[in-house]
Scaffold this motif. Structure first.
Motif, mmCIF file in Angstrom:
data_model
loop_
_atom_site.group_PDB
_atom_site.id
_atom_site.type_symbol
_atom_site.label_atom_id
_atom_site.label_comp_id
_atom_site.label_asym_id
_atom_site.label_seq_id
_atom_site.Cartn_x
_atom_site.Cartn_y
_atom_site.Cartn_z
ATOM 1 N N HIS A 1 0.891 -1.056 0.059
ATOM 2 C CA HIS A 1 -0.003 -0.141 0.115
ATOM 3 C C HIS A 1 0.937 1.193 0.157
ATOM 4 O O HIS A 1 1.309 1.471 0.965
ATOM 5 C CB HIS A 1 -0.894 0.018 1.349
ATOM 6 C CG HIS A 1 -1.800 1.171 1.194
ATOM 7 N ND1 HIS A 1 -3.031 0.937 1.869
ATOM 8 C CD2 HIS A 1 -1.318 2.513 1.154
ATOM 9 C CE1 HIS A 1 -3.721 2.288 1.866
ATOM 10 N NE2 HIS A 1 -2.801 3.218 1.462
ATOM 11 N N HIS B 1 1.498 5.366 -1.992
ATOM 12 C CA HIS B 1 1.190 6.419 -2.750
ATOM 13 C C HIS B 1 2.502 6.944 -3.232
ATOM 14 O O HIS B 1 3.050 8.122 -2.682
ATOM 15 C CB HIS B 1 0.451 7.493 -2.039
ATOM 16 C CG HIS B 1 -0.936 7.149 -1.419
ATOM 17 N ND1 HIS B 1 -2.084 7.199 -1.739
ATOM 18 C CD2 HIS B 1 -1.064 6.295 -0.020
ATOM 19 C CE1 HIS B 1 -2.944 6.673 -0.787
ATOM 20 N NE2 HIS B 1 -2.257 6.066 0.173
ATOM 21 N N LYS C 1 -0.153 3.579 -6.075
ATOM 22 C CA LYS C 1 -1.562 4.154 -6.204
ATOM 23 C C LYS C 1 -1.461 5.278 -7.184
ATOM 24 O O LYS C 1 -0.528 6.106 -6.841
ATOM 25 C CB LYS C 1 -2.465 4.248 -4.759
ATOM 26 C CG LYS C 1 -2.636 3.106 -3.889
ATOM 27 C CD LYS C 1 -3.194 3.542 -2.930
ATOM 28 C CE LYS C 1 -3.113 2.302 -1.768
ATOM 29 N NZ LYS C 1 -4.076 1.328 -1.992
ATOM 30 N N HIS D 1 -9.487 1.940 1.135
ATOM 31 C CA HIS D 1 -9.166 2.795 2.281
ATOM 32 C C HIS D 1 -10.358 2.856 3.249
ATOM 33 O O HIS D 1 -11.528 3.546 2.810
ATOM 34 C CB HIS D 1 -8.848 4.170 2.078
ATOM 35 C CG HIS D 1 -7.458 4.512 1.484
ATOM 36 N ND1 HIS D 1 -7.037 4.213 0.327
ATOM 37 C CD2 HIS D 1 -6.218 4.840 2.113
ATOM 38 C CE1 HIS D 1 -5.795 4.222 0.098
ATOM 39 N NE2 HIS D 1 -5.293 4.776 1.024
ATOM 40 N N HIS E 1 -6.059 0.259 6.638
ATOM 41 C CA HIS E 1 -6.165 1.366 7.535
ATOM 42 C C HIS E 1 -7.015 0.516 8.683
ATOM 43 O O HIS E 1 -6.422 0.230 9.753
ATOM 44 C CB HIS E 1 -6.880 2.657 7.415
ATOM 45 C CG HIS E 1 -6.001 3.442 6.664
ATOM 46 N ND1 HIS E 1 -4.972 4.177 7.139
ATOM 47 C CD2 HIS E 1 -5.887 3.827 5.353
ATOM 48 C CE1 HIS E 1 -4.130 4.935 6.170
ATOM 49 N NE2 HIS E 1 -4.982 4.714 5.129
ATOM 50 N N ASP F 1 2.359 2.640 3.717
ATOM 51 C CA ASP F 1 1.398 3.673 3.306
ATOM 52 C C ASP F 1 2.135 4.923 2.595
ATOM 53 O O ASP F 1 1.626 6.019 2.937
ATOM 54 C CB ASP F 1 0.467 3.950 4.382
ATOM 55 C CG ASP F 1 -0.821 4.956 3.979
ATOM 56 O OD1 ASP F 1 -0.994 5.175 2.517
ATOM 57 O OD2 ASP F 1 -1.356 5.514 4.972
HETATM 58 FE FE FE Z 1 -3.054 5.209 1.680
#
Ligand code: FE
Ligand code: NIG
Length: 424
Positions: A80, A82, A149, A250, A273, A325
């Protein structure tokens, strides 16, 4: 910053890797640790693994690689991130320290949309350069597969730019990349007050076009009071389903919206999460085989106090993954090892749970169970040699990056062990 040469110049890992200590679970969920093990790599895939003394005669003619007693785990999987964006948001970190909440920062025009402004202004090459630097930090710690992502473009042109960068990173670094289309990450400013219209755009224009261009491996939504509603999330899931794309979510980060149960109904790969996840959500995830992705870096950075329901997930047998994340707002963290530590210290995972969380369960969260997350015959050669004597040390040290060596997709891509000498 790490500088690495290109995949073309990395040496082939083909041959016999011996004098290894295989970590528990390296060969599967219940596999015990194995002292004095060997792994045979041929044409970038594992063709044999077992006790060194049992190596078949035929393999003894292959090149020999001495592991010097290194601890060996499967290549790590960061499921996960970004990773592709422009700019940074240290100002928001400071605002939160001065008392503002993440929601307040978002509602005042900061948050995700401030990264959207910066990302829209950046060229594809600029995004590639900055993401490549970040990626190298993760790779140096043994990451062999990563999810990236979109979600800082929020228009067809700029989401495409992010996803293209993710694909280019895969080529440039010889790392497995799974792309996730997160067009429904935040409402772009030009759609203020028209969130349903934006969701239609995501479903009817952006997702089909990007899927057609083979830029999308999965679809995600930020289902939250400051993100999108349950109904809007379902609309995106329907569009994904009609294109044959798996979904993830999410979910329940700041409140219990019931997103996890919805995602499970759509057979989601993962719900991520989940600090506010309730019992019905856990039961639904269990039935659907959905992975619970724990993100202790975001929990830590936002100084959250609501813990994810670890004991209930454990009791229900929901597989738990752990990830960075990595993002500029809530988790400016580039160490999956630090996440192992935080998953243990903050969330009370056991060491074996945390290890499964960054290997087998993380691979499952990306739909990569057949190829990643464990070492096995016929699988691509992805494994990490650590200069450590036991697995607990992966979780124990903080802020010290062990000089590991990494065999990634059949090549010796990181060679820290040779620099440092033999295992301690
Ligand atoms: Fe995230
Ligand atoms: O996973 N929660 C939403 N998305 C990111 C944060 C993105 C941002 O703040 O830029 C997350 O925490």
């Amino acid at each position: 910053m790490h500088t690495q040469s290109s995949p073309q110049s990395w040496s082939s890992a083909d041959g016999v890797w011996h004098h290894l200590q295989l970590a528990e679970q390296a060969l599967g969920p219940d596999a015990p640790a194995m002292a004095d093990a060997a792994i045979v790599v041929e044409q970038a895939s594992v063709s044999w693994v077992g006790a060194r003394t049992d190596i078949p005669e035929a393999y003894k003619r292959l090149p020999q690689h001495d592991g010097h007693g290194a601890l060996v785990t499967p290549g790590l999987v960061d499921c996960h991130t970004h990773l592709v964006y422009a700019g940074q948001r240290a100002n928001e970190f400071a605002m939160r320290l001065a008392g503002a909440s993440y929601e307040e920062v978002a509602r005042s025009g900061g948050g995700i949309v401030s990264s959207v402004r910066a990302t829209r202004q950046a060229s594809e090459d600029e995004l590639f350069e900055s993401a490549a630097h970040r990626l190298q930090d993760l790779l140096a710690e043994g990451v062999c597969a990563i999810e990236i992502k979109s979600g800082y473009g929020l228009s067809l042109e700029h989401e495409r730019k992010q996803l293209r960068v993710a694909r280019r990173l895969e080529q440039a670094f010889g790392v497995t990349v799974r792309t996730t289309f997160l067009g429904a990450h935040a409402l772009p400013p030009e759609y203020a007050g028209r969130s349903d219209d934006y969701i239609e755009r995501v479903c009817q224009e952006m997702m089909p076009a990007l899927a057609q261009e083979r830029l999308v491996d999965a679809v995600d939504v930020f289902c939250e009071t400051i993100g999108f509603t349950l109904a809007q999330t379902e609309r995106v899931f329907q569009a994904a389903q009609s294109l044959g794309l798996p979904v993830k979510l999410h979910a329940e980060q700041l409140s219990d919206m019931g997103g996890s149960a919805l995602a499970a109904r759509y057979g989601a790969l993962s719900c991520d999460h989940i600090e506010h996840l309730s019992d019905p959500g856990i039961a639904a995830m269990h039935r659907a085989g959905t992975v619970a992705v724990l993100l202790p870096g975001a929990y830590y950075t936002l100084r959250e106090t609501q813990l994810p329901p670890i004991a209930a997930l454990r009791r229900a047998g929901v597989p738990m993954a752990v990830s960075t994340d990595h993002n500029p707002g809530t988790s400016p963290i580039l160490s999956l090892l630090l996440m192992i530590n935080m998953a243990c210290t903050l969330f009370r995972l056991t060491v074996p749970e945390a290890l499964a969380g960054v290997t087998r369960n993380a691979a499952q969260a990306l739909g990569l169970s057949a190829s990643h997350g464990q070492i096995g015959i016929g699988r691509p050669a992805n494994f990490v040699l650590w200069p450590l004597s036991d697995v607990a040390q992966l979780a124990y040290w903080v802020g010290q990056r062990p000089a590991c060596s990494v065999v990634r997709q059949g090549r010796l891509a990181v060679d820290g062990m040779a620099l440092r000498g033999s295992a301690v």
